[in-house]
Write a protein that holds these residues in place. Sequence first.
Motif, PDB file in Angstrom:
ATOM      1  N   ALA A   1       0.822  -1.086   0.025  1.00  0.00           N
ATOM      2  CA  ALA A   1       0.063   0.108  -0.109  1.00  0.00           C
ATOM      3  C   ALA A   1       0.964   1.099   0.007  1.00  0.00           C
ATOM      4  O   ALA A   1       0.642   2.267  -0.617  1.00  0.00           O
ATOM      5  N   SER A   2       2.096   1.156   0.911  1.00  0.00           N
ATOM      6  CA  SER A   2       2.912   2.324   0.812  1.00  0.00           C
ATOM      7  C   SER A   2       3.492   2.436  -0.782  1.00  0.00           C
ATOM      8  O   SER A   2       3.530   3.829  -1.083  1.00  0.00           O
ATOM      9  N   LEU A   3       3.946   1.293  -1.353  1.00  0.00           N
ATOM     10  CA  LEU A   3       4.418   1.504  -2.738  1.00  0.00           C
ATOM     11  C   LEU A   3       3.555   2.011  -3.642  1.00  0.00           C
ATOM     12  O   LEU A   3       3.703   2.953  -4.473  1.00  0.00           O
ATOM     13  N   LEU A   4       2.361   1.620  -3.352  1.00  0.00           N
ATOM     14  CA  LEU A   4       1.222   2.181  -4.441  1.00  0.00           C
ATOM     15  C   LEU A   4       0.852   3.824  -4.056  1.00  0.00           C
ATOM     16  O   LEU A   4       0.821   4.563  -5.083  1.00  0.00           O
ATOM     17  N   MET A   5       1.105   4.126  -2.748  1.00  0.00           N
ATOM     18  CA  MET A   5       0.992   5.728  -2.692  1.00  0.00           C
ATOM     19  C   MET A   5       2.250   6.379  -3.534  1.00  0.00           C
ATOM     20  O   MET A   5       2.010   7.416  -4.152  1.00  0.00           O
ATOM     21  N   ALA A   6       3.537   5.836  -3.385  1.00  0.00           N
ATOM     22  CA  ALA A   6       4.473   6.459  -4.088  1.00  0.00           C
ATOM     23  C   ALA A   6       4.255   6.271  -5.398  1.00  0.00           C
ATOM     24  O   ALA A   6       4.570   7.257  -6.186  1.00  0.00           O
TER      25      ALA A   6
ATOM     26  N   ALA B   1      -1.076  -4.064 -12.481  1.00  0.00           N
ATOM     27  CA  ALA B   1      -0.025  -3.250 -11.772  1.00  0.00           C
ATOM     28  C   ALA B   1      -0.130  -3.613 -10.192  1.00  0.00           C
ATOM     29  O   ALA B   1       0.782  -3.864  -9.523  1.00  0.00           O
ATOM     30  N   ILE B   2      -1.370  -3.270  -9.753  1.00  0.00           N
ATOM     31  CA  ILE B   2      -1.667  -3.365  -8.350  1.00  0.00           C
ATOM     32  C   ILE B   2      -1.384  -4.993  -7.859  1.00  0.00           C
ATOM     33  O   ILE B   2      -0.669  -4.929  -6.815  1.00  0.00           O
ATOM     34  N   GLY B   3      -1.873  -5.791  -8.790  1.00  0.00           N
ATOM     35  CA  GLY B   3      -1.634  -7.168  -8.317  1.00  0.00           C
ATOM     36  C   GLY B   3      -0.110  -7.488  -8.314  1.00  0.00           C
ATOM     37  O   GLY B   3       0.195  -8.222  -7.464  1.00  0.00           O
ATOM     38  N   ALA B   4       0.620  -7.061  -9.240  1.00  0.00           N
ATOM     39  CA  ALA B   4       1.983  -7.294  -9.312  1.00  0.00           C
ATOM     40  C   ALA B   4       2.563  -6.486  -7.826  1.00  0.00           C
ATOM     41  O   ALA B   4       3.723  -7.226  -7.378  1.00  0.00           O
ATOM     42  N   VAL B   5       2.407  -5.620  -7.629  1.00  0.00           N
ATOM     43  CA  VAL B   5       2.994  -4.824  -6.550  1.00  0.00           C
ATOM     44  C   VAL B   5       2.608  -5.613  -5.223  1.00  0.00           C
ATOM     45  O   VAL B   5       3.687  -6.027  -4.310  1.00  0.00           O
ATOM     46  N   PHE B   6       1.561  -6.170  -4.875  1.00  0.00           N
ATOM     47  CA  PHE B   6       1.095  -6.937  -3.875  1.00  0.00           C
ATOM     48  C   PHE B   6       2.054  -8.257  -3.829  1.00  0.00           C
ATOM     49  O   PHE B   6       2.391  -8.753  -2.680  1.00  0.00           O
ATOM     50  N   ILE B   7       1.933  -8.998  -4.907  1.00  0.00           N
ATOM     51  CA  ILE B   7       2.462 -10.294  -4.997  1.00  0.00           C
ATOM     52  C   ILE B   7       4.162 -10.171  -4.703  1.00  0.00           C
ATOM     53  O   ILE B   7       4.679 -11.047  -4.066  1.00  0.00           O
ATOM     54  N   TYR B   8       4.764  -9.037  -5.341  1.00  0.00           N
ATOM     55  CA  TYR B   8       6.106  -8.789  -5.379  1.00  0.00           C
ATOM     56  C   TYR B   8       6.387  -8.540  -3.750  1.00  0.00           C
ATOM     57  O   TYR B   8       7.456  -9.083  -3.381  1.00  0.00           O
ATOM     58  N   GLU B   9       5.598  -7.796  -3.176  1.00  0.00           N
ATOM     59  CA  GLU B   9       5.639  -7.468  -1.861  1.00  0.00           C
ATOM     60  C   GLU B   9       5.816  -8.577  -0.889  1.00  0.00           C
ATOM     61  O   GLU B   9       6.363  -8.892   0.279  1.00  0.00           O
ATOM     62  N   ARG B  10       4.603  -9.491  -1.072  1.00  0.00           N
ATOM     63  CA  ARG B  10       4.492 -10.637  -0.482  1.00  0.00           C
ATOM     64  C   ARG B  10       5.711 -11.718  -0.641  1.00  0.00           C
ATOM     65  O   ARG B  10       6.320 -12.341   0.538  1.00  0.00           O
ATOM     66  N   PHE B  11       6.277 -11.704  -1.851  1.00  0.00           N
ATOM     67  CA  PHE B  11       7.468 -12.668  -1.909  1.00  0.00           C
ATOM     68  C   PHE B  11       8.299 -11.907  -1.251  1.00  0.00           C
ATOM     69  O   PHE B  11       9.443 -12.511  -0.631  1.00  0.00           O
TER      70      PHE B  11
ATOM     71  N   SER C   1       7.406 -12.029   2.900  1.00  0.00           N
ATOM     72  CA  SER C   1       7.359 -13.310   3.173  1.00  0.00           C
ATOM     73  C   SER C   1       6.003 -13.678   3.975  1.00  0.00           C
ATOM     74  O   SER C   1       5.282 -14.610   4.159  1.00  0.00           O
ATOM     75  N   GLN C   2       5.338 -12.156   4.690  1.00  0.00           N
ATOM     76  CA  GLN C   2       4.220 -12.269   5.502  1.00  0.00           C
ATOM     77  C   GLN C   2       3.175 -11.084   4.768  1.00  0.00           C
ATOM     78  O   GLN C   2       3.759 -10.086   4.734  1.00  0.00           O
ATOM     79  N   TRP C   3       1.999 -11.128   4.956  1.00  0.00           N
ATOM     80  CA  TRP C   3       1.166 -10.337   4.575  1.00  0.00           C
ATOM     81  C   TRP C   3       1.033  -9.289   5.861  1.00  0.00           C
ATOM     82  O   TRP C   3       1.188  -8.105   5.548  1.00  0.00           O
ATOM     83  N   THR C   4       0.961  -9.731   7.092  1.00  0.00           N
ATOM     84  CA  THR C   4       0.889  -8.975   8.204  1.00  0.00           C
ATOM     85  C   THR C   4       1.807  -9.422   9.288  1.00  0.00           C
ATOM     86  O   THR C   4       2.059 -10.513   9.282  1.00  0.00           O
ATOM     87  N   VAL C   5       2.142  -8.501  10.083  1.00  0.00           N
ATOM     88  CA  VAL C   5       3.212  -8.917  11.048  1.00  0.00           C
ATOM     89  C   VAL C   5       2.332  -8.254  12.442  1.00  0.00           C
ATOM     90  O   VAL C   5       2.938  -7.167  12.931  1.00  0.00           O
ATOM     91  N   ARG C   6       1.455  -8.815  13.062  1.00  0.00           N
ATOM     92  CA  ARG C   6       0.761  -8.305  14.165  1.00  0.00           C
ATOM     93  C   ARG C   6       1.329  -8.041  15.284  1.00  0.00           C
ATOM     94  O   ARG C   6       1.244  -6.884  15.900  1.00  0.00           O
ATOM     95  N   ASP C   7       2.582  -8.839  15.644  1.00  0.00           N
ATOM     96  CA  ASP C   7       3.111  -8.660  16.978  1.00  0.00           C
ATOM     97  C   ASP C   7       3.975  -7.197  16.911  1.00  0.00           C
ATOM     98  O   ASP C   7       4.269  -6.680  18.029  1.00  0.00           O
ATOM     99  N   ASP C   8       4.325  -6.703  15.690  1.00  0.00           N
ATOM    100  CA  ASP C   8       5.032  -5.706  15.598  1.00  0.00           C
ATOM    101  C   ASP C   8       4.009  -4.329  15.477  1.00  0.00           C
ATOM    102  O   ASP C   8       4.857  -3.199  15.562  1.00  0.00           O
ATOM    103  N   THR C   9       2.928  -4.430  15.505  1.00  0.00           N
ATOM    104  CA  THR C   9       2.160  -3.287  15.091  1.00  0.00           C
ATOM    105  C   THR C   9       2.495  -2.221  16.126  1.00  0.00           C
ATOM    106  O   THR C   9       2.581  -1.051  15.776  1.00  0.00           O
ATOM    107  N   GLU C  10       2.001  -2.732  17.145  1.00  0.00           N
ATOM    108  CA  GLU C  10       2.425  -1.589  18.392  1.00  0.00           C
ATOM    109  C   GLU C  10       3.746  -1.020  18.800  1.00  0.00           C
ATOM    110  O   GLU C  10       3.784   0.070  19.381  1.00  0.00           O
ATOM    111  N   ASN C  11       4.697  -1.908  18.283  1.00  0.00           N
ATOM    112  CA  ASN C  11       6.107  -1.093  18.422  1.00  0.00           C
ATOM    113  C   ASN C  11       6.547  -0.734  17.299  1.00  0.00           C
ATOM    114  O   ASN C  11       7.963  -0.528  17.098  1.00  0.00           O
ATOM    115  N   ALA C  12       5.875  -0.231  16.074  1.00  0.00           N
ATOM    116  CA  ALA C  12       6.367   0.170  15.055  1.00  0.00           C
ATOM    117  C   ALA C  12       7.130   1.544  15.475  1.00  0.00           C
ATOM    118  O   ALA C  12       6.541   2.493  16.089  1.00  0.00           O
TER     119      ALA C  12
END
Length: 442
Positions: A91-96, A413-423, A426-437
């Motif tokens: 999503a950040s890359l989409l904004m950029a 293009a949007i699909g490629a951005v998400f697939i590339y970032e997932r690759f 390696s994870q869609w979300t990292v819940r444990d780090d959210t509060e400590n960002a």
Amino acid sequence: MKTNYKKNSITLLGGIAMGTGVMIGAGIFALTGQIAELAGPWFPLSFIAGAIVTAFSAYTYIKMSNAYPSAGGIAMILKKAYGPGAIAAAASLLMALSMVINESLVARTFGTYVLRPFDLGDSTFWTPVLGVTLIFVAFLINISGNRSVGLFSLIMAAVKIGGIALFGAAALWAGGFSFEPAASDQAAMPMAGFIASMALSILAFKGFTTITNSGAEMVDPHKNVGRTIIISILICVVVYLLVAFAVGSSLTLSQIIEAKDYSLARAAEPALGAAGFYFTILLAAVATASGLLASIFAVSRMLAMLTEMKMIPHRHFGMPGPIQKHTLVYTVVVAAFLTIFFDLSRIASLGVFFYLVMDILIHFGVFRTLRHDIKAKGWILITAMVLDGIVLIVFAGMKLRSDPGIVLIAIAAIGAVFIYERFFLSQWTVRDDTENATDPSA
């Protein structure tokens, strides 16, 4: 290598100049005709409707920036909402990328207006040539140092806001201060066209998001980031309405649509004569050049922050200097490519798809995990998502009928951005780090 950020270096006035400087560029010079083509004779009201949707969206950014003023801006919001995973990074890359798309929109608008006084026939060659030349000049100014960029942007913001307001007032005066909608020799546009036009109106306001990326640098950021966003949007509403009514009072709807890529220049001559025409050309050149300059700096800095946050990979390809100089090169290369191979309508459409998808993800992420922390009203966040979704769906439906190719390009293009970032992550979300960002500017 860390990017340098100076706290308390941007005043309230400086922030407003920065926000309006990014917003008032191609937004009014190129999009007015495209909005009229979709919305019909009441196209000035599309700017009001777009501002209302933008206001709901801005609420999320203001609440987050007040709670966590950061040089990370949008990337910070997404990282706190989703953790440092693929969704936040994509999503950040989409904004950029949406900002880079805006740069190509601005560059082609510059070429389109500058060529109007010359009888060159088919300008499909010279328009991108001038656009790429402007991108290169903006690149050279940016690598000369941040201070020159900031001073130039502040001066140009004042010049172009004053100049555009003068054009609008003069054109309205010449037309007898008539606030009637554009005369139409066509049937009224359907509601779907008006809603679709709001997507382009929203695109004309989206520059306010640049302000959130400078939260850590503003004086009293817990208060001034929100104030800067609100004031910048209000200024743009006034300027856009003034110009829209001025164009509508000078041209019929069919004339506006015929000259949709240079509608302000087309409207200036019957209202203000040759002097007004050349003044508008000069004003467009100044507005687009200064807007491009500010945008290139903002995008390169955002990409540098995403690199430092390890949300996107980085290759320097043998280039010397800090990361942000490398991302400046990447930014101008992609912007130049789009300027060469896409026309104004397609560039604007890509910007709409990228920006609205990112915006919906921000509202959803904040609603899901952060609304209680920042004391945000859930119904406003939901309204922002729903409005974005309606506009996006209707706009996509209209484009599927008129230009299905650009819809397929956007989806791919949007699909490629998400697939590339997932690759990459390696994870869609990292819940444990959210509060400590952490704030990348710390």
